[in-house]
Write a protein that holds these residues in place. Sequence first.
Motif, PDB file in Angstrom:
ATOM      1  N   ARG A  30       0.838  -1.209   0.000  1.00  0.00           N
ATOM      2  CA  ARG A  30       0.000   0.000   0.000  1.00  0.00           C
ATOM      3  C   ARG A  30       0.872   1.258   0.000  1.00  0.00           C
ATOM      4  O   ARG A  30       0.529   2.266  -0.616  1.00  0.00           O
ATOM      5  N   GLY A  31       1.988   1.192   0.708  1.00  0.00           N
ATOM      6  CA  GLY A  31       2.894   2.342   0.731  1.00  0.00           C
ATOM      7  C   GLY A  31       3.467   2.621  -0.644  1.00  0.00           C
ATOM      8  O   GLY A  31       3.572   3.782  -1.069  1.00  0.00           O
ATOM      9  N   TRP A  32       3.838   1.559  -1.350  1.00  0.00           N
ATOM     10  CA  TRP A  32       4.331   1.731  -2.727  1.00  0.00           C
ATOM     11  C   TRP A  32       3.246   2.355  -3.599  1.00  0.00           C
ATOM     12  O   TRP A  32       3.511   3.263  -4.386  1.00  0.00           O
ATOM     13  N   LEU A  33       2.026   1.847  -3.465  1.00  0.00           N
ATOM     14  CA  LEU A  33       0.916   2.351  -4.278  1.00  0.00           C
ATOM     15  C   LEU A  33       0.663   3.828  -4.001  1.00  0.00           C
ATOM     16  O   LEU A  33       0.491   4.625  -4.928  1.00  0.00           O
ATOM     17  N   LEU A  34       0.667   4.217  -2.728  1.00  0.00           N
ATOM     18  CA  LEU A  34       0.427   5.611  -2.361  1.00  0.00           C
ATOM     19  C   LEU A  34       1.527   6.511  -2.927  1.00  0.00           C
ATOM     20  O   LEU A  34       1.239   7.573  -3.499  1.00  0.00           O
ATOM     21  N   ALA A  35       2.782   6.085  -2.783  1.00  0.00           N
ATOM     22  CA  ALA A  35       3.889   6.889  -3.296  1.00  0.00           C
ATOM     23  C   ALA A  35       3.794   7.046  -4.814  1.00  0.00           C
ATOM     24  O   ALA A  35       3.993   8.139  -5.362  1.00  0.00           O
ATOM     25  N   HIS A  36       3.474   5.949  -5.497  1.00  0.00           N
ATOM     26  CA  HIS A  36       3.356   5.987  -6.959  1.00  0.00           C
ATOM     27  C   HIS A  36       2.225   6.929  -7.375  1.00  0.00           C
ATOM     28  O   HIS A  36       2.376   7.745  -8.298  1.00  0.00           O
ATOM     29  N   TYR A  37       1.107   6.824  -6.686  1.00  0.00           N
ATOM     30  CA  TYR A  37      -0.065   7.639  -7.026  1.00  0.00           C
ATOM     31  C   TYR A  37       0.225   9.121  -6.821  1.00  0.00           C
ATOM     32  O   TYR A  37      -0.081   9.963  -7.683  1.00  0.00           O
ATOM     33  N   LEU A  38       0.824   9.456  -5.687  1.00  0.00           N
ATOM     34  CA  LEU A  38       1.072  10.861  -5.372  1.00  0.00           C
ATOM     35  C   LEU A  38       2.142  11.477  -6.268  1.00  0.00           C
ATOM     36  O   LEU A  38       2.069  12.653  -6.615  1.00  0.00           O
ATOM     37  N   MET A  39       3.121  10.676  -6.672  1.00  0.00           N
ATOM     38  CA  MET A  39       4.257  11.224  -7.415  1.00  0.00           C
ATOM     39  C   MET A  39       4.066  11.218  -8.929  1.00  0.00           C
ATOM     40  O   MET A  39       4.588  12.084  -9.622  1.00  0.00           O
ATOM     41  N   LEU A  40       3.320  10.229  -9.449  1.00  0.00           N
ATOM     42  CA  LEU A  40       3.280  10.052 -10.901  1.00  0.00           C
ATOM     43  C   LEU A  40       1.900  10.189 -11.544  1.00  0.00           C
ATOM     44  O   LEU A  40       1.793  10.244 -12.762  1.00  0.00           O
ATOM     45  N   SER A  41       0.841  10.234 -10.746  1.00  0.00           N
ATOM     46  CA  SER A  41      -0.489  10.252 -11.366  1.00  0.00           C
ATOM     47  C   SER A  41      -0.942  11.639 -11.789  1.00  0.00           C
ATOM     48  O   SER A  41      -1.892  11.771 -12.565  1.00  0.00           O
ATOM     49  N   ASP A  42      -0.324  12.692 -11.265  1.00  0.00           N
ATOM     50  CA  ASP A  42      -0.711  14.090 -11.532  1.00  0.00           C
ATOM     51  C   ASP A  42      -2.072  14.440 -10.932  1.00  0.00           C
ATOM     52  O   ASP A  42      -2.610  15.520 -11.202  1.00  0.00           O
ATOM     53  N   ALA A  43      -2.624  13.560 -10.099  1.00  0.00           N
ATOM     54  CA  ALA A  43      -3.953  13.818  -9.531  1.00  0.00           C
ATOM     55  C   ALA A  43      -3.896  14.755  -8.336  1.00  0.00           C
ATOM     56  O   ALA A  43      -4.866  15.469  -8.062  1.00  0.00           O
ATOM     57  N   ARG A  44      -2.795  14.769  -7.625  1.00  0.00           N
ATOM     58  CA  ARG A  44      -2.699  15.576  -6.397  1.00  0.00           C
ATOM     59  C   ARG A  44      -1.386  16.365  -6.393  1.00  0.00           C
ATOM     60  O   ARG A  44      -0.588  16.272  -5.454  1.00  0.00           O
ATOM     61  N   THR A  45      -1.174  17.109  -7.434  1.00  0.00           N
ATOM     62  CA  THR A  45       0.063  17.885  -7.596  1.00  0.00           C
ATOM     63  C   THR A  45       0.267  18.833  -6.413  1.00  0.00           C
ATOM     64  O   THR A  45      -0.656  19.548  -6.010  1.00  0.00           O
ATOM     65  N   GLY A  46       1.462  18.811  -5.872  1.00  0.00           N
ATOM     66  CA  GLY A  46       1.807  19.703  -4.767  1.00  0.00           C
ATOM     67  C   GLY A  46       1.557  19.124  -3.395  1.00  0.00           C
ATOM     68  O   GLY A  46       2.175  19.557  -2.407  1.00  0.00           O
ATOM     69  N   GLN A  47       0.648  18.158  -3.285  1.00  0.00           N
ATOM     70  CA  GLN A  47       0.316  17.616  -1.975  1.00  0.00           C
ATOM     71  C   GLN A  47       1.454  16.801  -1.347  1.00  0.00           C
ATOM     72  O   GLN A  47       1.683  16.912  -0.140  1.00  0.00           O
ATOM     73  N   PRO A  48       2.164  15.971  -2.111  1.00  0.00           N
ATOM     74  CA  PRO A  48       3.278  15.227  -1.482  1.00  0.00           C
ATOM     75  C   PRO A  48       4.315  16.155  -0.860  1.00  0.00           C
ATOM     76  O   PRO A  48       4.779  15.910   0.260  1.00  0.00           O
ATOM     77  N   ARG A  49       4.687  17.228  -1.559  1.00  0.00           N
ATOM     78  CA  ARG A  49       5.657  18.172  -1.015  1.00  0.00           C
ATOM     79  C   ARG A  49       5.117  18.853   0.231  1.00  0.00           C
ATOM     80  O   ARG A  49       5.824  19.027   1.226  1.00  0.00           O
ATOM     81  N   ALA A  50       3.839  19.242   0.203  1.00  0.00           N
ATOM     82  CA  ALA A  50       3.235  19.892   1.364  1.00  0.00           C
ATOM     83  C   ALA A  50       3.213  18.958   2.567  1.00  0.00           C
ATOM     84  O   ALA A  50       3.448  19.385   3.710  1.00  0.00           O
ATOM     85  N   TYR A  51       2.933  17.685   2.310  1.00  0.00           N
ATOM     86  CA  TYR A  51       2.912  16.698   3.395  1.00  0.00           C
ATOM     87  C   TYR A  51       4.302  16.538   4.008  1.00  0.00           C
ATOM     88  O   TYR A  51       4.471  16.562   5.229  1.00  0.00           O
ATOM     89  N   LEU A  52       5.321  16.382   3.151  1.00  0.00           N
ATOM     90  CA  LEU A  52       6.681  16.211   3.654  1.00  0.00           C
ATOM     91  C   LEU A  52       7.166  17.464   4.378  1.00  0.00           C
ATOM     92  O   LEU A  52       7.856  17.380   5.400  1.00  0.00           O
TER      93      LEU A  52
END
Length: 331
Positions: A30-52
């Motif tokens: 699930r962690g791999w899936l979440l990372a892949h989705y957030l980084m490569l899907s373009d669905a939630r642009t900017g959110q991974p950086r904001a979270y980190l």
Amino acid sequence: MSGNALPIQKLLVADTLKLDDIQRDGLYGRGWLLAHYLMLSDARTGQPRAYLDAINAGKAPLEAAQVFGDLRKLDRELEDYKRGTFKVMKLSGTAIKTAPVELRKCTPGEAATMDVRIRSKVGVDSKTSLGVYQRAKRAAAPHPDDHGAQMVLAEAAYDAGDFVTAEAAADRALKANPKSVDGHVYKAMARMGVARKAGDKTPATWSAIRKIIAAGNRIDPEDPEPLILYYRSFVDAGATPSANAKDGLHKAFELAPQDNRLRFNLATMLLRDGNKARARAMLAPLAYQPHGKGLAMASTTLIKLIDSGDTDAVIRELDKSRDDKNEPEEA
């Protein structure tokens, strides 16, 4: 693909010490899936950086996860995403620049000690080190002039606590190859082991040890081991590390950032120097890694103390960790 053993709220907290085996497996998938989705899907642009950024600012995981909005919606999106088409990135082999590869046959001594060398590199403990050491002595004995064989013996002897034999083997390795960084490293480590065992903290003893370490560093300034060992020589001697030793530890981490023990040691050095913000950033990856165990627990404890603002408690915990054999050593 088979299910969701770790709902998003538990996935983001990732308290690996409280997960059962099925949930730990889920953390990977699930962690791999979440990372892949957030980084490569373009669905939630900017959110991974904001979270980190929120995590690095000291926010708790679920508090930082507010940047994602409704977490149940994110969980449903992941279910849909894993059944859809994944975006991929192609890297041409020509984009990877490699140095020429050179092969040579093992020397007779290297071949004779290869099995023991592999066993030593896998790792030993107090129960297994003596058996490996006995094997190393038998395998290396016919090859006293072989650098590789004597380095295998030096490592096995050191792991078993026979520092005298370890230094003698390192000396033979250096005679066979004076440019051996490992030979200088194990010679210095053996001397340090003898000094620690005898409680010898005299400046002359440790100055001589540092000269051996420095000789190894001059052979290859880009090898992190002499740099780590030079800093450790001050800690083991109960002395204040020099500015040069501290700079060396920083350099070692630049060269080997994948070394978790080195990361922890550098973080503790930063804490003792009062640089709590940098130390916290160094400790965070250790605190959240799934296989950290002792390092993860120690890092989590230190982060909580840093966030509490109790500087004295941080130093007390560092001293406790160094003195308690069950906790990670500082160096």
